[in-house]
Design a protein around this motif. Structure first.
Motif, PDB file in Angstrom:
ATOM      1  N   PRO A 243      -3.560 -12.767  13.209  1.00  0.00           N
ATOM      2  CA  PRO A 243      -4.000 -11.601  13.979  1.00  0.00           C
ATOM      3  C   PRO A 243      -4.401 -10.421  13.103  1.00  0.00           C
ATOM      4  O   PRO A 243      -4.163 -10.429  11.892  1.00  0.00           O
ATOM      5  CB  PRO A 243      -2.777 -11.254  14.835  1.00  0.00           C
ATOM      6  CG  PRO A 243      -1.616 -11.845  14.111  1.00  0.00           C
ATOM      7  CD  PRO A 243      -2.127 -13.038  13.370  1.00  0.00           C
ATOM      8  N   ASN A 244      -4.955  -9.400  13.719  1.00  0.00           N
ATOM      9  CA  ASN A 244      -5.306  -8.148  13.020  1.00  0.00           C
ATOM     10  C   ASN A 244      -4.111  -7.629  12.257  1.00  0.00           C
ATOM     11  O   ASN A 244      -2.994  -7.616  12.762  1.00  0.00           O
ATOM     12  CB  ASN A 244      -5.686  -7.053  14.034  1.00  0.00           C
ATOM     13  CG  ASN A 244      -7.100  -7.221  14.543  1.00  0.00           C
ATOM     14  OD1 ASN A 244      -7.316  -7.253  15.738  1.00  0.00           O
ATOM     15  ND2 ASN A 244      -8.063  -7.331  13.660  1.00  0.00           N
ATOM     16  N   GLY A 245      -4.369  -7.182  11.038  1.00  0.00           N
ATOM     17  CA  GLY A 245      -3.309  -6.534  10.274  1.00  0.00           C
ATOM     18  C   GLY A 245      -2.281  -7.485   9.692  1.00  0.00           C
ATOM     19  O   GLY A 245      -1.251  -7.055   9.163  1.00  0.00           O
ATOM     20  N   ALA A 246      -2.543  -8.800   9.752  1.00  0.00           N
ATOM     21  CA  ALA A 246      -1.570  -9.775   9.256  1.00  0.00           C
ATOM     22  C   ALA A 246      -1.459  -9.760   7.732  1.00  0.00           C
ATOM     23  O   ALA A 246      -0.447 -10.177   7.164  1.00  0.00           O
ATOM     24  CB  ALA A 246      -1.958 -11.177   9.727  1.00  0.00           C
ATOM     25  N   GLY A 247      -2.534  -9.301   7.071  1.00  0.00           N
ATOM     26  CA  GLY A 247      -2.514  -9.284   5.609  1.00  0.00           C
ATOM     27  C   GLY A 247      -3.516 -10.231   4.975  1.00  0.00           C
ATOM     28  O   GLY A 247      -3.518 -10.442   3.756  1.00  0.00           O
ATOM     29  N   LYS A 248      -4.430 -10.775   5.775  1.00  0.00           N
ATOM     30  CA  LYS A 248      -5.393 -11.770   5.270  1.00  0.00           C
ATOM     31  C   LYS A 248      -6.315 -11.168   4.206  1.00  0.00           C
ATOM     32  O   LYS A 248      -6.489 -11.734   3.125  1.00  0.00           O
ATOM     33  CB  LYS A 248      -6.231 -12.334   6.439  1.00  0.00           C
ATOM     34  CG  LYS A 248      -5.396 -12.907   7.565  1.00  0.00           C
ATOM     35  CD  LYS A 248      -6.242 -13.449   8.713  1.00  0.00           C
ATOM     36  CE  LYS A 248      -7.099 -12.433   9.430  1.00  0.00           C
ATOM     37  NZ  LYS A 248      -6.354 -11.406  10.205  1.00  0.00           N
ATOM     38  N   THR A 249      -6.903 -10.011   4.544  1.00  0.00           N
ATOM     39  CA  THR A 249      -7.807  -9.364   3.588  1.00  0.00           C
ATOM     40  C   THR A 249      -7.045  -8.942   2.335  1.00  0.00           C
ATOM     41  O   THR A 249      -7.545  -9.074   1.210  1.00  0.00           O
ATOM     42  CB  THR A 249      -8.476  -8.135   4.249  1.00  0.00           C
ATOM     43  OG1 THR A 249      -9.243  -8.604   5.363  1.00  0.00           O
ATOM     44  CG2 THR A 249      -9.386  -7.402   3.284  1.00  0.00           C
ATOM     45  N   THR A 250      -5.836  -8.463   2.536  1.00  0.00           N
ATOM     46  CA  THR A 250      -5.004  -8.056   1.394  1.00  0.00           C
ATOM     47  C   THR A 250      -4.774  -9.231   0.451  1.00  0.00           C
ATOM     48  O   THR A 250      -4.854  -9.083  -0.779  1.00  0.00           O
ATOM     49  CB  THR A 250      -3.653  -7.500   1.900  1.00  0.00           C
ATOM     50  OG1 THR A 250      -3.910  -6.401   2.776  1.00  0.00           O
ATOM     51  CG2 THR A 250      -2.767  -7.063   0.756  1.00  0.00           C
TER      52      THR A 250
ATOM     53  N   GLU B   8     -15.407  -8.741   3.445  1.00  0.00           N
ATOM     54  CA  GLU B   8     -15.701  -8.458   4.835  1.00  0.00           C
ATOM     55  C   GLU B   8     -16.810  -7.398   4.837  1.00  0.00           C
ATOM     56  O   GLU B   8     -16.773  -6.451   4.061  1.00  0.00           O
ATOM     57  CB  GLU B   8     -14.423  -7.879   5.471  1.00  0.00           C
ATOM     58  CG  GLU B   8     -14.377  -7.952   6.950  1.00  0.00           C
ATOM     59  CD  GLU B   8     -13.009  -7.513   7.481  1.00  0.00           C
ATOM     60  OE1 GLU B   8     -12.009  -7.567   6.744  1.00  0.00           O
ATOM     61  OE2 GLU B   8     -12.965  -7.098   8.632  1.00  0.00           O
TER      62      GLU B   8
ATOM     63  N   ALA C 278       2.376  -4.960   2.659  1.00  0.00           N
ATOM     64  CA  ALA C 278       1.354  -5.642   3.455  1.00  0.00           C
ATOM     65  C   ALA C 278       1.528  -7.155   3.324  1.00  0.00           C
ATOM     66  O   ALA C 278       1.218  -7.904   4.248  1.00  0.00           O
ATOM     67  CB  ALA C 278      -0.032  -5.234   3.002  1.00  0.00           C
TER      68      ALA C 278
ATOM     69  N   TYR D  65       0.891  -1.160   0.000  1.00  0.00           N
ATOM     70  CA  TYR D  65       0.000   0.000   0.000  1.00  0.00           C
ATOM     71  C   TYR D  65       0.931   1.211   0.000  1.00  0.00           C
ATOM     72  O   TYR D  65       1.594   1.468   1.010  1.00  0.00           O
ATOM     73  CB  TYR D  65      -0.891   0.031   1.237  1.00  0.00           C
ATOM     74  CG  TYR D  65      -1.919  -1.089   1.281  1.00  0.00           C
ATOM     75  CD1 TYR D  65      -3.044  -1.062   0.457  1.00  0.00           C
ATOM     76  CD2 TYR D  65      -1.767  -2.162   2.146  1.00  0.00           C
ATOM     77  CE1 TYR D  65      -3.990  -2.071   0.501  1.00  0.00           C
ATOM     78  CE2 TYR D  65      -2.718  -3.181   2.196  1.00  0.00           C
ATOM     79  CZ  TYR D  65      -3.819  -3.128   1.371  1.00  0.00           C
ATOM     80  OH  TYR D  65      -4.752  -4.132   1.418  1.00  0.00           O
TER      81      TYR D  65
ATOM     82  N   GLN E  82     -10.456 -14.498  11.885  1.00  0.00           N
ATOM     83  CA  GLN E  82      -9.496 -14.096  12.903  1.00  0.00           C
ATOM     84  C   GLN E  82      -9.502 -15.116  14.038  1.00  0.00           C
ATOM     85  O   GLN E  82      -8.484 -15.349  14.688  1.00  0.00           O
ATOM     86  CB  GLN E  82      -9.848 -12.707  13.423  1.00  0.00           C
ATOM     87  CG  GLN E  82      -8.643 -12.064  14.084  1.00  0.00           C
ATOM     88  CD  GLN E  82      -8.972 -10.696  14.612  1.00  0.00           C
ATOM     89  OE1 GLN E  82      -9.846 -10.018  14.110  1.00  0.00           O
ATOM     90  NE2 GLN E  82      -8.276 -10.300  15.645  1.00  0.00           N
TER      91      GLN E  82
ATOM     92  N   GLU F 229     -13.911 -13.279   6.808  1.00  0.00           N
ATOM     93  CA  GLU F 229     -14.495 -13.062   8.144  1.00  0.00           C
ATOM     94  C   GLU F 229     -16.017 -12.992   8.121  1.00  0.00           C
ATOM     95  O   GLU F 229     -16.610 -11.995   8.534  1.00  0.00           O
ATOM     96  CB  GLU F 229     -13.902 -11.805   8.781  1.00  0.00           C
ATOM     97  CG  GLU F 229     -12.395 -11.933   8.930  1.00  0.00           C
ATOM     98  CD  GLU F 229     -11.823 -11.163  10.122  1.00  0.00           C
ATOM     99  OE1 GLU F 229     -12.559 -10.958  11.094  1.00  0.00           O
ATOM    100  OE2 GLU F 229     -10.647 -10.797  10.061  1.00  0.00           O
TER     101      GLU F 229
HETATM  102  P1  ATP Z   1      -7.892  -7.874  10.064  1.00  0.00           P
HETATM  103  O1  ATP Z   1      -7.999  -9.227  10.692  1.00  0.00           O
HETATM  104  O2  ATP Z   1      -7.721  -6.776  11.087  1.00  0.00           O
HETATM  105  O3  ATP Z   1      -8.961  -7.570   9.047  1.00  0.00           O
HETATM  106  P2  ATP Z   1      -5.954  -8.521   7.983  1.00  0.00           P
HETATM  107  O4  ATP Z   1      -5.091  -9.680   8.340  1.00  0.00           O
HETATM  108  O5  ATP Z   1      -7.081  -8.770   7.057  1.00  0.00           O
HETATM  109  O6  ATP Z   1      -6.465  -7.812   9.307  1.00  0.00           O
HETATM  110  P3  ATP Z   1      -5.142  -6.465   6.123  1.00  0.00           P
HETATM  111  O7  ATP Z   1      -6.449  -5.760   6.162  1.00  0.00           O
HETATM  112  O8  ATP Z   1      -4.809  -7.234   4.922  1.00  0.00           O
HETATM  113  O9  ATP Z   1      -4.984  -7.407   7.392  1.00  0.00           O
HETATM  114  O10 ATP Z   1      -4.007  -5.384   6.403  1.00  0.00           O
HETATM  115  C1  ATP Z   1      -2.614  -5.680   6.315  1.00  0.00           C
HETATM  116  C2  ATP Z   1      -1.826  -4.395   6.551  1.00  0.00           C
HETATM  117  O11 ATP Z   1      -2.038  -3.490   5.464  1.00  0.00           O
HETATM  118  C3  ATP Z   1      -2.224  -3.655   7.808  1.00  0.00           C
HETATM  119  O12 ATP Z   1      -1.056  -3.120   8.384  1.00  0.00           O
HETATM  120  C4  ATP Z   1      -3.125  -2.546   7.300  1.00  0.00           C
HETATM  121  O13 ATP Z   1      -3.069  -1.407   8.126  1.00  0.00           O
HETATM  122  C5  ATP Z   1      -2.542  -2.257   5.943  1.00  0.00           C
HETATM  123  N1  ATP Z   1      -3.578  -1.783   5.015  1.00  0.00           N
HETATM  124  C6  ATP Z   1      -4.718  -2.442   4.673  1.00  0.00           C
HETATM  125  N2  ATP Z   1      -5.438  -1.729   3.775  1.00  0.00           N
HETATM  126  C7  ATP Z   1      -4.753  -0.601   3.548  1.00  0.00           C
HETATM  127  C8  ATP Z   1      -4.958   0.551   2.730  1.00  0.00           C
HETATM  128  N3  ATP Z   1      -6.037   0.652   1.939  1.00  0.00           N
HETATM  129  N4  ATP Z   1      -4.027   1.525   2.753  1.00  0.00           N
HETATM  130  C9  ATP Z   1      -2.928   1.427   3.536  1.00  0.00           C
HETATM  131  N5  ATP Z   1      -2.654   0.363   4.327  1.00  0.00           N
HETATM  132  C10 ATP Z   1      -3.546  -0.631   4.337  1.00  0.00           C
END
Ligand code: ATP
Length: 233
Positions: A37-44, A85, A18, A13, A190, A157
């Motif tokens: 965990p939160n922010g691990a990158g799963k959604t990405t 999500e 990510a 990003y 999660q 999720e």
């Molecule tokens: P969660 O369980 O909290 O949904 P996740 O594992 O799905 O978390 P992601 O949403 O993929 O994690 O985020 C991975 C990293 O990328 C995080 O540090 C997040 O802050 C960052 N991130 C996600 N989307 C963006 C964006 N649009 N712009 C900048 N950074 C982003």
């Protein structure tokens, strides 16, 4: 060769990474859980596979064809379907109309299969989707996705913010579709419990990398892993 293969995927990003070299395999007919965990990158990861984000490097292959960076409509047409999500239904349309749009072009039996998986939707067929409970809307989002018979069904999720009973009902439907129709699935959660009850294989993502992979049994028997990555003993 697996149906879906992700290799050395790097996604940024802006300048912040990510995903930092992620590789996963989703064999045809399997259910794979992606935890972390939160922010691990799963959604990405799901968004990149679905074509909503372009990777910096690495590959995503479907049936051996590299599809990384292709637009979302192209990937949807190839059978990669993401339930994002926070659902994805048209709130001002009825359940029936939501399904009609999603199932356009599908055989007429598709609607019946959806109602078998989610009897609650049949009862509420004329209700505006936006007036249903969060869990019922999540069922509708799942029903719309399942009805299109995707090659890979990705769910991000689905349990978020739902009451335990509804979560159980939704996972029962996912399990049924996986076992009875052999639907290939990649499920992000999660919290592990429900995803592990379906999954054949598990990946734990942490800080943009695969921290661990193995079977649900291996994960369940490792209190240390559960505590370290999933905050549960
Ligand atoms: P969660 O369980 O909290 O949904 P996740 O594992 O799905 O978390 P992601 O949403 O993929 O994690 O985020 C991975 C990293 O990328 C995080 O540090 C997040 O802050 C960052 N991130 C996600 N989307 C963006 C964006 N649009 N712009 C900048 N950074 C982003």
């Amino acid at each position: 060769m697996s149906l879906l293969e992700v290799r050395d995927l790097v996604v940024h990003y802006g300048r912040l990474p990510a995903l930092n070299g992620v590789s996963i395999d989703v064999p045809e007919g399997s259910a794979v859980a992606l935890l972390g965990p939160n922010g691990a990158g799963k959604t990405t990861l799901l968004n990149t596979i679905a074509g909503a984000l372009s990777p910096t490097s690495g590959s995503v292959t479907l049936d051996g064809v590299d599809v990384a960076g292709r637009p979302a409509y192209d990937l949807f047409g190839r059978g990669i379907c993401l339930i994002p999500e926070g659902r994805g239904v048209f709130p001002n349309m009825t359940v029936a109309d939501n399904l009609r749009i999603a199932l356009a072009g599908q055989p007429s039996s598709a609607r019946e299969l959806v109602f078998e998986a989610f009897p609650r939707l049949r009862e509420r067929v004329d209700q505006l989707a936006g007036t249903m409970s969060g869990g019922e809307q999540q069922m509708l989002a799942l029903a719309r996705a399942m009805g299109t018979a995707p090659r890979v069904l990705m769910a991000d999720e689905v349990s978020l913010g739902l009451a335990p009973l509804l979560v159980a009902e939704i996972f029962d439907a996912l399990r049924k579709v996986h076992r009875e129709e052999g639907r290939t699935m990649l499920i992000v959660e999660q919290y592990a419990t429900h995803a592990l009850s379906i999954a054949d294989h598990v990946y734990i993502l942490s800080r943009g990398q695969v921290a661990w992979e193995g079977t649900p049994e291996e994960l369940r028997s490792s209190g240390a892993l559960l505590e370290q990555y999933l905050g549960a003993a």
